[in-house]
Motif scaffolding. Sequence first.
Motif, short mmCIF file in Angstrom:
data_model
loop_
_atom_site.label_atom_id
_atom_site.label_comp_id
_atom_site.label_asym_id
_atom_site.label_seq_id
_atom_site.Cartn_x
_atom_site.Cartn_y
_atom_site.Cartn_z
N GLY A 37 0.80 -1.20 0.00
CA GLY A 37 0.00 0.00 0.00
C GLY A 37 0.83 1.25 0.00
N SER A 38 2.07 1.16 -0.39
CA SER A 38 2.95 2.31 -0.34
C SER A 38 2.90 3.07 -1.65
CB SER A 38 4.39 1.84 -0.07
OG SER A 38 4.83 1.02 -1.11
N GLY A 39 3.46 4.27 -1.63
CA GLY A 39 3.53 5.07 -2.85
C GLY A 39 2.18 5.65 -3.21
N SER A 40 2.02 6.04 -4.46
CA SER A 40 0.79 6.64 -4.93
C SER A 40 -0.27 5.57 -5.12
CB SER A 40 1.06 7.38 -6.25
OG SER A 40 -0.13 7.91 -6.77
N VAL A 41 -1.44 5.79 -4.52
CA VAL A 41 -2.53 4.84 -4.60
C VAL A 41 -3.76 5.54 -5.16
CG1 VAL A 41 -4.09 3.35 -3.28
CG2 VAL A 41 -1.66 3.45 -2.67
N ASP A 42 -4.37 4.96 -6.18
CA ASP A 42 -5.54 5.53 -6.82
C ASP A 42 -6.80 4.98 -6.14
OD1 ASP A 42 -7.49 6.51 -8.48
OD2 ASP A 42 -6.97 5.25 -10.21
N THR A 43 -7.43 5.81 -5.30
CA THR A 43 -8.61 5.35 -4.57
C THR A 43 -9.88 5.37 -5.42
OG1 THR A 43 -8.94 7.59 -3.69
CG2 THR A 43 -7.68 6.05 -2.33
N SER A 44 -9.78 5.87 -6.65
CA SER A 44 -10.97 5.86 -7.51
C SER A 44 -11.37 4.44 -7.88
CB SER A 44 -10.71 6.67 -8.78
OG SER A 44 -9.77 6.03 -9.63
N VAL A 45 -10.44 3.48 -7.74
CA VAL A 45 -10.75 2.09 -8.08
C VAL A 45 -11.75 1.49 -7.10
CG1 VAL A 45 -8.50 1.75 -9.15
CG2 VAL A 45 -8.81 1.14 -6.75
N ALA A 79 -8.94 -7.37 7.27
CA ALA A 79 -10.26 -8.00 7.14
C ALA A 79 -11.36 -6.99 7.40
CB ALA A 79 -10.36 -9.18 8.10
N GLU A 80 -11.19 -6.18 8.44
CA GLU A 80 -12.19 -5.15 8.74
C GLU A 80 -12.25 -4.11 7.63
OE1 GLU A 80 -13.75 -3.82 12.39
OE2 GLU A 80 -11.94 -4.43 13.47
N ALA A 81 -11.10 -3.77 7.06
CA ALA A 81 -11.07 -2.82 5.95
C ALA A 81 -11.90 -3.34 4.77
CB ALA A 81 -9.63 -2.55 5.52
N ALA A 82 -11.78 -4.63 4.49
CA ALA A 82 -12.55 -5.23 3.40
C ALA A 82 -14.05 -5.14 3.67
CB ALA A 82 -12.13 -6.68 3.19
N ALA A 83 -14.43 -5.36 4.94
CA ALA A 83 -15.85 -5.29 5.30
C ALA A 83 -16.37 -3.85 5.17
CB ALA A 83 -16.05 -5.81 6.72
N ALA A 315 -5.88 0.35 -2.47
CA ALA A 315 -6.81 1.45 -2.22
C ALA A 315 -7.65 1.21 -0.98
CB ALA A 315 -7.71 1.65 -3.43
N VAL A 316 -8.09 -0.03 -0.79
CA VAL A 316 -8.88 -0.36 0.40
C VAL A 316 -8.06 -0.16 1.67
CG1 VAL A 316 -9.97 -2.27 1.65
CG2 VAL A 316 -10.46 -1.93 -0.78
N MET A 317 -6.82 -0.60 1.65
CA MET A 317 -5.97 -0.45 2.84
C MET A 317 -5.67 1.02 3.12
SD MET A 317 -5.60 -3.36 4.24
CE MET A 317 -4.24 -3.09 5.38
N LYS A 318 -5.42 1.80 2.08
CA LYS A 318 -5.13 3.22 2.28
C LYS A 318 -6.34 3.95 2.83
CE LYS A 318 -3.58 7.44 -0.05
NZ LYS A 318 -3.08 8.04 -1.30
N THR A 319 -7.53 3.57 2.38
CA THR A 319 -8.74 4.27 2.77
C THR A 319 -9.26 3.83 4.14
OG1 THR A 319 -9.38 4.47 0.45
CG2 THR A 319 -11.12 4.80 2.08
N TYR A 320 -9.24 2.54 4.42
CA TYR A 320 -9.91 2.01 5.60
C TYR A 320 -8.97 1.51 6.70
CZ TYR A 320 -14.05 2.26 2.64
OH TYR A 320 -15.07 2.71 1.83
N ALA A 321 -7.69 1.36 6.39
CA ALA A 321 -6.73 0.93 7.42
C ALA A 321 -5.40 1.63 7.17
CB ALA A 321 -6.56 -0.58 7.40
N PRO A 322 -5.39 2.97 7.11
CA PRO A 322 -4.18 3.70 6.72
C PRO A 322 -3.01 3.55 7.68
CG PRO A 322 -5.85 5.21 7.56
CD PRO A 322 -6.52 3.88 7.41
N SER A 323 -3.29 3.23 8.93
CA SER A 323 -2.20 3.11 9.90
C SER A 323 -1.65 1.69 10.01
CB SER A 323 -2.67 3.58 11.28
OG SER A 323 -3.75 2.77 11.75
N SER A 324 -2.27 0.75 9.31
CA SER A 324 -1.81 -0.63 9.36
C SER A 324 -0.89 -0.92 8.18
CB SER A 324 -3.01 -1.60 9.31
OG SER A 324 -3.79 -1.48 10.47
N ASN A 325 0.14 -1.71 8.44
CA ASN A 325 1.05 -2.08 7.36
C ASN A 325 0.37 -3.05 6.42
OD1 ASN A 325 3.26 -3.20 5.81
ND2 ASN A 325 4.59 -2.22 7.32
#
Length: 427
Positions: A37-45, A79-83, A315-325
């Motif tokens: 999830g590093s670098g530039s991530v396109d959350t539009s996906v 897992a929570e981010a996916a939900a 994108a899911v990790m950046k949006t819903y779990a940004p502090s998790s690796n």
Amino acid sequence: MRKVTSRHMLSLAAAVAAVAVVATGCASSSDSSGSGGSGSVDTSVLGPDNKATGTPVKVGLFNVEGGTTVSQPAIGDAAEAAAKYANDHLGGLGGHPIEVVRCGDKADGASATACANQFVQEKVVAVVAGQPARADLAAPIVMNAGIPWIGSSPSAAPELSGTNAFFFGGGFVGSLAGYAQYSKDNNFKKVTLFGPDNPQLVGAVGAVGKPLFAKVGVDFALSTVPQGTADATSQIQAGLTRKPDATIVVADETVCQSILTALQTSGSTVPKMVNSSCVSKPVLDALGDSGIDGAVLFDLGDPIGDNPEAKLYQAVMKTYAPSSNATGITPVGYLSMLGFIRGAGGGAKAASADLTSPAGVLSSMKAAKNIPMPIGQGTTFSCDKSALGSSLIKSTICTSNVFVTTYKGTTPGPYKVLDIAGMFAGS
């Protein structure tokens, strides 16, 4: 050739239950060099908003976290981010908002039983297993209550034998099959597996590893290293005396580093197949480019590529779990949860199932066919026993694919898909 019998599979199940941490690398608290999830991530996906508005449903989440010996909360976060992503963009679980009931497996036994009882009492429609340590205690309680058990990496005996269990990967059984299939495909005639001197690992390799390699005509041997060995040079040199065409390393971080260092010191240039602990950041930092260069990693999916599924994960990790690796073994939680959501939702259309009940979810999962696999490079999964059918495994393995990448220095290359279905044909 030694035939894989049901007795061998039962002994394998018992062995794999104890060797899961070694085989999957879940004890590693460090990151893989992959960049999930590093670098530039396109959350539009993530797509347009499509919020769930129906009757909420509870989904259990069981993962190893909160204990003193091993804890992987990032897997649960994924897992929570996916939900959360599903609730916002996929209409939840077939239109129903998902309420995650998260309970930590502290690897102490008692917590697993307590979590299982909590899931039953709270009437969850399914339990999603991230990377548990004591699934052997939790899974029977859950499945005996008629609740589906869903994950990505079966390891405990009840997970392999449970008819209400579904997995989006083959676990250690799948890895062994992958090593054997890869060896056949690359014309390796002789292969040596290096691992810790652990009776459970020895049992698992003997029960299924040797028959699988024999099936493809590969001379296979196990060479062990005492747990905690800092210098494995003598054991590695002894194992190399049979002049293998390739080696396999299955171990935790400490033993991985010891074995790979000894292989490097010995001057061995034969191909290396490794598990995820061998590419954790501490191991890579210690080995440097030359120590891991050319190693082939076997994994459950591709979380780092440029394909749509990898980009969605990022994108899911950046949006819903940004502090998790997002790297290392973390994607297992995402794969398990989103695979369940897609599978139950997709199967419901065919089964007309009521997703507010465990029975409805079970019916829907059994009907799931050709569903897009999360982090799967465009592959699909089917939970109708058509993907990886074997009379020796009672649970449903919904895919026959293993994802393989070759390291160039300390950087993983593009992932390729390896189909292991043929390894279980006729079993």
